[in-house]
Design a protein around this motif. Structure first.
Motif, short mmCIF file in Angstrom:
data_model
loop_
_atom_site.label_atom_id
_atom_site.label_comp_id
_atom_site.label_asym_id
_atom_site.label_seq_id
_atom_site.Cartn_x
_atom_site.Cartn_y
_atom_site.Cartn_z
N CYS A 190 -5.95 2.11 5.86
CA CYS A 190 -5.79 3.00 4.71
C CYS A 190 -6.23 4.42 5.04
O CYS A 190 -5.60 5.39 4.60
CB CYS A 190 -6.57 2.47 3.51
SG CYS A 190 -5.92 0.95 2.80
N SER A 198 -7.34 -5.37 -0.13
CA SER A 198 -6.58 -4.12 -0.09
C SER A 198 -7.01 -3.18 -1.21
O SER A 198 -7.16 -1.97 -1.01
CB SER A 198 -5.08 -4.41 -0.21
OG SER A 198 -4.64 -5.20 0.87
N LEU A 228 0.83 -1.21 0.00
CA LEU A 228 0.00 0.00 0.00
C LEU A 228 0.86 1.26 0.00
O LEU A 228 0.54 2.24 -0.66
CB LEU A 228 -0.92 -0.01 1.22
CG LEU A 228 -2.08 -1.01 1.17
CD1 LEU A 228 -2.79 -1.07 2.52
CD2 LEU A 228 -3.07 -0.65 0.07
N ASP A 271 -8.53 0.40 -0.37
CA ASP A 271 -7.71 1.55 -0.73
C ASP A 271 -8.34 2.40 -1.82
O ASP A 271 -8.22 3.63 -1.82
CB ASP A 271 -6.32 1.08 -1.15
CG ASP A 271 -5.32 2.21 -1.24
OD1 ASP A 271 -5.12 2.90 -0.22
OD2 ASP A 271 -4.76 2.43 -2.32
#
Length: 372
Positions: free
Chosen positions: A353, A209, A181, A213
């Motif tokens: 995030c 993810s 990330l 994100d």
């Protein structure tokens, strides 16, 4: 008789050794000759030809990946505001995830491995044909400084967030996802995928993810636009007429299309294949196949900087071909995942995030305000 027996044994040994070298997905080794025989259906059986069911399964997986990739692009271009916010990569991932979890395709397949191991690596150099570092340092000026500050802010934010939100539910993938990330917030989706491949992150963690994100980044960009609402655009400092560049950019963004010739497409595929071959050779010498993409990245950037004329002409074609390949990859990531697992992992990734991006923005504004 003894000499004949030794010759027969020696021949059998060499045939077995040759089969180990030449066996490939979709190949069937003849029991009596040891010669690889390619089956036109594209699937592999231990003995004899592939069954019709195996062939249909293989093509159903390719169809699901291709349709999911295309649907992501189409919905991003023609869909509502939600589809545009989610973006084509995330839509392709979610459609692949859906296809697997409703039973249309299996969650494990050689097709997904082929996309991740070969097509993805092929796409990376194509995306970097325009990466002329001499031009970057010459023309970006203050923007390069702002980028460095933002990159450092991302690293600091990731380190702090991982300290307080350690992502323990991801197990061994926790620090890997944090790293991926961080790479994505610095260099985009290509960085995220390269790090994910190098660190062998599970498909469930990658899909979760991406989902978390993408939505957080949508909020982030809306915040950036709001903060900059009263800032007038800067005049070009280079003195060059940028109308052509702007027109070209508007055409690409407005239509979602870029016209390339078959000759250009063949060039970018061939050149990217050679770069991947060299990178694979270097990785095999080092003994770490996971560094193939980073090595390919380095080689492409160096070549694009040393021979900018030839590579710049191929940049547009490379981006178009690579964009399609990347859609296939995102769909295959989703197809390898589990909706239940993604839903289980997503909440903590949303939290991670959110604070990662928020802290990055705060550090960037605080430090950047003192220099710019």
């Amino acid at each position: 008789e003894g000499a004949k027996l030794r010759l027969v044994n020696k021949g059998t040994h060499h045939r077995k050794k040759a089969s180990a070298w030449f066996q490939m997905p979709g190949a069937d080794l003849s029991a009596d000759k040891g010669i690889p025989r390619r089956d036109s259906s594209g699937c592999a059986g231990k003995r004899g030809s592939c069954t019709r069911a195996e062939a249909l399964s293989t093509w159903s997986e390719w169809s699901a990946i291709a349709v999911s990739g295309y649907a992501g692009l189409w919905l991003e271009r023609n869909g509502n505001s939600l589809a545009k916010t989610l973006s084509a990569p995330l839509i392709a991932t979610l459609l692949g995830l859906l296809a697997t979890n409703v039973g249309l395709i299996p969650s494990s397949s050689e097709v997904y491995g082929f996309v991740g191991n070969y097509l993805l690596a092929l796409a990376v150099p194509m995306l970097l044909f325009g990466a002329n570092m001499t031009r970057v340092f010459k023309e970006t000026k203050q923007l390069l400084g702002a980028f460095v500050i933002g990159s450092v802010a991302t690293l600091v934010a990731t380190t702090i967030c991982y300290r307080f939100i350690p992502l323990t539910s991801l197990g061994q993938d926790s620090w890997k996802i944090a790293s991926a990330l961080s790479a994505r917030h610095i260099g985009g989706a290509v960085n995220f995928i390269a790090v994910s491949q190098a660190l062998t992150i599970s498909s469930d963690a990658v899909a979760a993810s991406l989902a978390a994100d993408n939505l957080i980044c949508a909020v982030y960009f809306m915040t950036i636009f709001y903060l900059s609402r009263n800032i007038a655009p800067e005049n070009s400092e280079s003195g060059h007429d940028t109308s052509d560049m702007k027109s070209s950019s508007d055409d690409i963004e407005g239509s979602g299309e870029e016209h390339i010739s078959m000759y250009e497409a063949a060039q970018v595929v061939g050149l990217s294949s050679v770069i991947c071959w060299i990178s694979s050779f270097i990785a095999s010498i080092v003994g770490k196949q996971g560094i193939l993409i980073p090595v390919a990245t380095l080689i492409t950037v160096v070549m694009a900087t040393l021979v900018p004329g030839r590579f710049t002409r191929l940049a547009s074609a490379g981006e178009v071909v690579a964009a399609l390949i990347m859609q296939f990859f995102f769909a295959s990531v989703g197809a390898s995942g589990s909706i239940q697992k993604v839903i289980q992992l997503a909440p903590v990734l949303f939290i991670f995030c959110f604070f990662q991006v928020s802290l990055h923005l705060a550090i960037t504004l605080l430090v950047g305000g003192k220099f710019f």
